[in-house]
Scaffold this active site. Structure first.
Site, PDB file in Angstrom:
ATOM      1  N   ASP A 105       1.086  -6.447  -7.856  1.00 26.21           N
ATOM      2  CA  ASP A 105       0.894  -5.132  -7.241  1.00 26.21           C
ATOM      3  C   ASP A 105      -0.569  -4.927  -6.829  1.00 26.21           C
ATOM      4  O   ASP A 105      -1.244  -5.888  -6.473  1.00 26.21           O
ATOM      5  CB  ASP A 105       1.351  -4.049  -8.240  1.00 26.21           C
ATOM      6  CG  ASP A 105       1.997  -2.866  -7.565  1.00 26.21           C
ATOM      7  OD1 ASP A 105       1.277  -2.107  -6.898  1.00 26.21           O
ATOM      8  OD2 ASP A 105       3.231  -2.683  -7.702  1.00 26.21           O
ATOM      9  N   HIS A 157      -0.843   2.399  -7.510  1.00 28.32           N
ATOM     10  CA  HIS A 157       0.559   1.987  -7.555  1.00 28.32           C
ATOM     11  C   HIS A 157       0.846   1.048  -8.723  1.00 28.32           C
ATOM     12  O   HIS A 157       1.835   1.214  -9.444  1.00 28.32           O
ATOM     13  CB  HIS A 157       0.921   1.318  -6.226  1.00 28.32           C
ATOM     14  CG  HIS A 157       2.374   1.132  -5.993  1.00 28.32           C
ATOM     15  ND1 HIS A 157       3.044  -0.026  -6.327  1.00 28.32           N
ATOM     16  CD2 HIS A 157       3.303   1.948  -5.440  1.00 28.32           C
ATOM     17  CE1 HIS A 157       4.320   0.090  -5.991  1.00 28.32           C
ATOM     18  NE2 HIS A 157       4.505   1.277  -5.443  1.00 28.32           N
ATOM     19  N   SER A 208      10.152   1.575  -5.580  1.00 32.67           N
ATOM     20  CA  SER A 208       9.019   0.969  -6.290  1.00 32.67           C
ATOM     21  C   SER A 208       9.065   1.301  -7.765  1.00 32.67           C
ATOM     22  O   SER A 208       8.530   0.568  -8.598  1.00 32.67           O
ATOM     23  CB  SER A 208       7.693   1.470  -5.709  1.00 32.67           C
ATOM     24  OG  SER A 208       7.344   0.776  -4.545  1.00 32.67           O
TER      25      SER A 208
END
Length: 703
Positions: A193, A288, A483
C-alpha cells in the site's frame, strides 16, 4: 571461427561505443516519460552474454539492466534507461519522445524481446474493551432535526443481528472467531500500500523488529527505485514524496497532491485525481496503508481506540503507492519481495508474509495473452508456491467488472457490502469475486451529514505531511470502499493461518467459500434490484447473487473453525520410486487420511510449483477423483516441486506439496562434433551490435 583476439577487440570497441553517451535531442521538461516492462527471451544473446543473479545488489542489477537496455536501444534506434529488475530477464525500461504505448510497440518488434507491457499506474481503492468497538449497541441510532445520527462503532466486526435499528446482517462475527484465536504473532500480513504510520498508538508492537541498522521497522519502500542519475530519478523521487526514493523505510510520508501538480499541463501528475465534478483540485494525504493496517491487526483489548480483526497478527508494510498511485513494476516487485522471493537489487526479506493484502488496482486483463496480465499471473503463481495467500480488493467501479489484479487467478478477490447485506453502490462485481465483506456505507446523503456506517480505522490527521505520534481514527468520515473490505478478509485469513500454519491459498479460498453465509434477499432500500452480471452500465445498490458477488458473506467464526479441522486430515504425495529418472515416465499419487466419517475425496488437482532448472512435464492435471495418480516425464536431472489439492465432499480443500528428486538419464554414446559453447555472446551478435551502435551514433549526429 571467432578468434580470441577478435572477440577481445570487438568487446573493447563495443564497450567504447556504449560508454560514450548517445547524442539525444533536447527534450522539453514537460515531455512525458514513457515506462514499459521488458522481458527478454531466455536464449537472447544479451541475456546469455551476462547473467543476472536474483541475489544481485542494486548496483549489479543496475549494471546488467542498463547494458541490456542500451543494446536494445541501439538496435531499435531509441535512447533507453533501465529501472528496477523484476527477475533475471525482466526490467523496467524508460525513454522520452514518445508515449509508453509507442515505445512498447517499437521494443516488442525486437527479436530478443519476449514481451513488453506498459508500466501503468494503479491506485488504492475498514468483545474487546476498545471504546470504538462498543458504542452503538448501547446508543442506537436516533434522529436529531430530521437527520439520522448514531454513535460510531465497529459494527462490521460484531455478530450478525446484534446491531439493530436497522438490523446489521453483513457483520463478520469476529467475537466467535476470537474465542478460537486472536491471531498468532508468527503469522505475518503484508500491507502492499502507501506505507504505514507505525507511530499510531493502536499499531504499536504490530511490526516485526528491524532487520537493518537504522530501519524504522521491517518492510520496504519500493517507490522511487531508479536506475541512475538521469531525469527519471528526479521524477521517481517526486512521486516518492519522501526525498530519498526506494529504501528500507516503509513509513507513509503522505501522498498529497498540490493544485499545481494536478493541473499543470505536462507535469508529472497532470490530471491525476479528478473530483466528482470533473475538476482537478488539491488532494490531501489518504493515509490509506495505515487505515488498512488498523482493520487487519490494530492492537486490541487495550482500552484504547479500536479492535483489529487479528489482534495478535504481525504486519509487514511494503510501500508501493505514492503520489498518483504506483507503477505495476513496483507492485509486482513488492508482492514478490513480501513473500520472501528474491528480487534483483533488493535485500533479502527474512520476515516472509503468509497473507498479502492488495487494496489497489486498475483497469486491465489478467489473461495469459496480455503482457501485463502475464507478469501479474507469474508473480501470483510464485507467491502461492511459497504457501502465501493474496487478498485483493475488487475495485470501486460502481458495479462494473473487476479490474487488475483482482481478476487474476490465484487470488482471493473481495467486494463490498452495505450493513444490510446488499452490494454497496461503488463496489465492482463479477465472476472473479471470491467472497463479500463489509465495505462501509452512508445512509445520509446531504451535505455535512454524518456517514452512519463507515469502516472505523486508524489514520493520521495531517492534511499533507504526517502529525507524528497522532492517535486519530476515521470516525464518522466517509471511510468506505472495497479497499476496506479486503483487509477484513486478510485479517480472517490471518486468523485461519494461526490455527493452521500450513494453510495454502487453495485451502483458504475454499474455506471462505464453503463457510460464507447466504446473501439476504430483503432489507435493502426500497426498489433495490437484483445484481446482474457486469456490463458497460453502472449499477448501484443491488441484492447480491452467488457468482456475481462471490460465494456469500464472510463468516470469520466459521472460517477459523473450518481451518482448524483441516489439521485432522493428512495428504501424502508419493512418487512411483524414491528417485525418478530423467526422460522416463513415472507416476505421482496423492492420498488422504484422517477424513471424518462419511467424507470422501471428490476431486484432485495437481499444480507444478517449481520446475527447477529442468522442468518436469505433467501429462495430466487433475479435475476429478480419478486423477489421484498423474504421469510425469521429468526433462533432466535435478528436482521439481508439485502441489496436490484434494477437495472433499464438504467442499474443503486439503493441500500438500512435495519436492521430487530426478536422476540423470543414462548417457548415450554420441559422435564427436565441433561447435562453440553456450553462454557467451556469439560473433554475429557482437558484430551486429557494434555495427548498429556506430550507425545509430552517425544518425544521431546528423550523418
Amino acid at each position: 571461427m571467432l578468434t580470441t583476439a577478435f572477440f577481445v577487440a570487438a568487446m573493447a570497441a563495443m564497450a567504447a561505443v556504449l560508454a560514450t553517451p548517445l547524442p539525444v535531442r533536447a527534450l522539453a521538461s514537460a515531455e512525458p516519460e514513457a515506462r514499459v516492462i521488458v522481458r527478454f527471451k531466455p536464449g537472447a544473446d544479451s541475456v546469455r552474454a551476462k547473467a543476472l543473479s536474483l541475489r544481485a545488489t542494486r548496483a549489479e542489477a543496475r549494471e546488467v539492466a542498463q547494458t541490456r537496455a542500451t543494446a536494445l536501444g541501439l538496435r531499435t534506434g531509441q535512447a533507453l534507461a533501465a529501472g528496477r529488475s523484476l527477475d533475471e530477464r525482466t526490467h523496467v525500461v524508460m525513454s522520452r519522445g514518445m508515449t509508453a504505448a509507442q515505445l512498447a510497440q517499437r521494443l516488442a518488434a525486437d527479436p530478443e524481446v519476449e514481451l513488453v507491457a506498459v508500466d501503468r499506474l494503479r491506485k488504492h481503492f475498514k468483545l474487546p474493551d476498545d471504546p470504538l468497538f462498543g458504542g452503538a449497541n448501547v446508543n442506537p441510532e436516533t434522529t436529531v432535526g430530521g437527520i439520522q445520527t448514531r454513535v460510531i462503532d465497529q459494527w462490521y466486526l460484531k455478530a450478525p443481528g446484534t446491531v439493530t435499528n436497522p438490523a446489521v446482517v453483513s457483520s463478520i462475527n469476529a467475537p466467535a472467531a476470537w474465542d478460537l484465536t486472536t491471531g498468532s504473532g508468527s503469522v505475518v500480513v503484508a500491507v502492499i500500500d502507501t506505507g504505514v504510520r507505525s507511530d499510531h498508538p493502536d499499531l504499536a508492537g504490530k511490526f516485526l523488529p528491524p532487520a537493518l541498522v537504522g530501519q524504522i521497522f521491517a518492510g520496504y519502500d519500493m517507490v522511487g527505485f531508479s536506475s541512475n542519475g538521469t531525469s527519471q530519478q528526479a521524477n521517481s523521487i517526486t512521486m516518492a514524496n519522501d526525498g530519498d526514493g526506494a529504501d528500507v523505510d516503509a513509513s507513509d510520508p503522505g501522498d498529497w497532491i498540490t493544485f499545481a501538480e494536478n493541473n499543470t499541463a505536462g507535469g508529472q501528475f497532470y490530471h491525476c485525481e479528478p473530483a466528482d465534478d470533473g475538476s482537478y483540485p488539491q488532494i490531501d494525504s489518504s493515509w490509506h496503508g495505515t487505515r488498512v493496517s488498523g482493520l487487519i491487526a490494530a492492537a486490541s483489548n487495550n482500552t484504547t481506540g479500536m479492535a483489529g480483526v487479528g489482534w495478535g497478527l504481525k504486519l509487514l508494510p511494503v510501500r508501493v503507492l505514492g503520489k498518483c498511485g504506483g507503477y505495476d513494476s513496483d507492485i509486482i516487485a513488492g508482492v514478490k519481495w513480501a513473500a520472501g522471493i528474491a528480487v534483483p537489487g533488493l535485500p533479502t526479506n527474512t520476515n516472509k508474509a503468509k497473507v498479502l493484502n492488495l487494496s489497489l488496482g486498475g483497469s486491465g486483463s489478467c489473461a495469459s495473452t496480455d503482457s501485463t496480465g502475464s507478469l501479474y499471473r507469474d508473480a501470483i503463481g510464485q507467491v502461492n508456491a511459497t504457501g502465501a495467500t493474496i487478498v485483493v480488493a475488487a475495485g470501486n467501479s460502481k458495479g462494473l467488472a473487476v479490474g487488475l489484479p483482482g481478476n487474476c487467478p490465484g487470488v482471493i478477490t473481495v467486494t463490498a457490502l452495505r450493513h444490510v447485506g446488499t452490494k454497496v453502490g461503488f463496489a465492482s462485481i463479477g465472476p472473479e469475486v471470491t467472497v463479500a465483506a463489509p465495505g462501509g456505507n452512508c445512509i445520509n446523503v446531504g451535505a455535512g451529514q454524518p456517514c452512519l456506517y463507515p469502516m472505523v480505522s486508524t489514520t493520521n490527521s495531517g492534511a499533507t505531511t504526517p502529525v507524528v505520534g497522532d492517535a486519530s481514527y476515521t470516525g464518522s468520515s466517509a471511510s468506505v470502499g472495497t479497499s476496506f473490505s479486503a483487509p477484513i478478509v486478510s485479517g480472517v485469513v490471518g486468523l485461519m493461518a494461526s490455527v493452521r500454519p500450513a494453510l495454502t491459498s487453495a485451502e483458504s479460498t475454499a474455506i471462505l467459500k464453503v463457510t460464507a453465509r447466504a446473501f439476504p434477499t430483503t432489507g435493502g432500500t426500497a426498489g433495490t434490484p437484483v445484481c446482474r452480471a457486469p456490463d458497460s452500465t453502472e449499477q448501484a445498490e443491488c441484492y447480491c447473487k452467488t457468482g456475481i458477488c462471490g460465494a456469500g458473506m464472510v463468516d470469520a467464526a466459521g472460517a477459523v473453525a473450518a481451518a482448524r479441522t483441516l489439521n485432522d486430515a493428512t495428504v501424502t504425495v508419493t512418487p512411483s520410486s524414491a528417485t525418478l529418472t530423467a526422460t522416463q515416465s513415472a507416476t505421482l499419487t496423492a492420498a488422504i487420511s484422517g477424513l471424518a466419517a462419511g467424507k470422501t475425496v471428490t476431486a484432485t488437482h495437481w499444480t507444478l510449483l517449481d520446475g527447477g532448472s529442468n522442468p518436469a512435464v505433467l501429462s495430466a492435471l487433475g479435475s476429478g477423483a480419478d486423477t489421484s495418480t498423474v504421469t510425469v516425464v521429468p526433462a533432466a536431472a535435478g528436482s521439481f516441486k508439485v502441489q496436490a489439492d484434494l477437495t472433499d465432499s464438504d467442499g474443503y480443500v486439503h493441500s500438500q506439496t512435495a519436492t521430487i528428486t530426478v536422476a540423470a538419464a543414462p548417457v548415450q554414446p554420441t559422435s564427436s562434433s565441433g561447435g562453440g559453447g553456450g553462454g557467451a555472446a556469439g560473433a554475429a551478435w557482437l558484430a551486429g551490435l557494434l555495427v548498429a551502435a556506430l550507425a545509430l551514433r552517425r544518425s544521431a549526429r546528423g550523418g
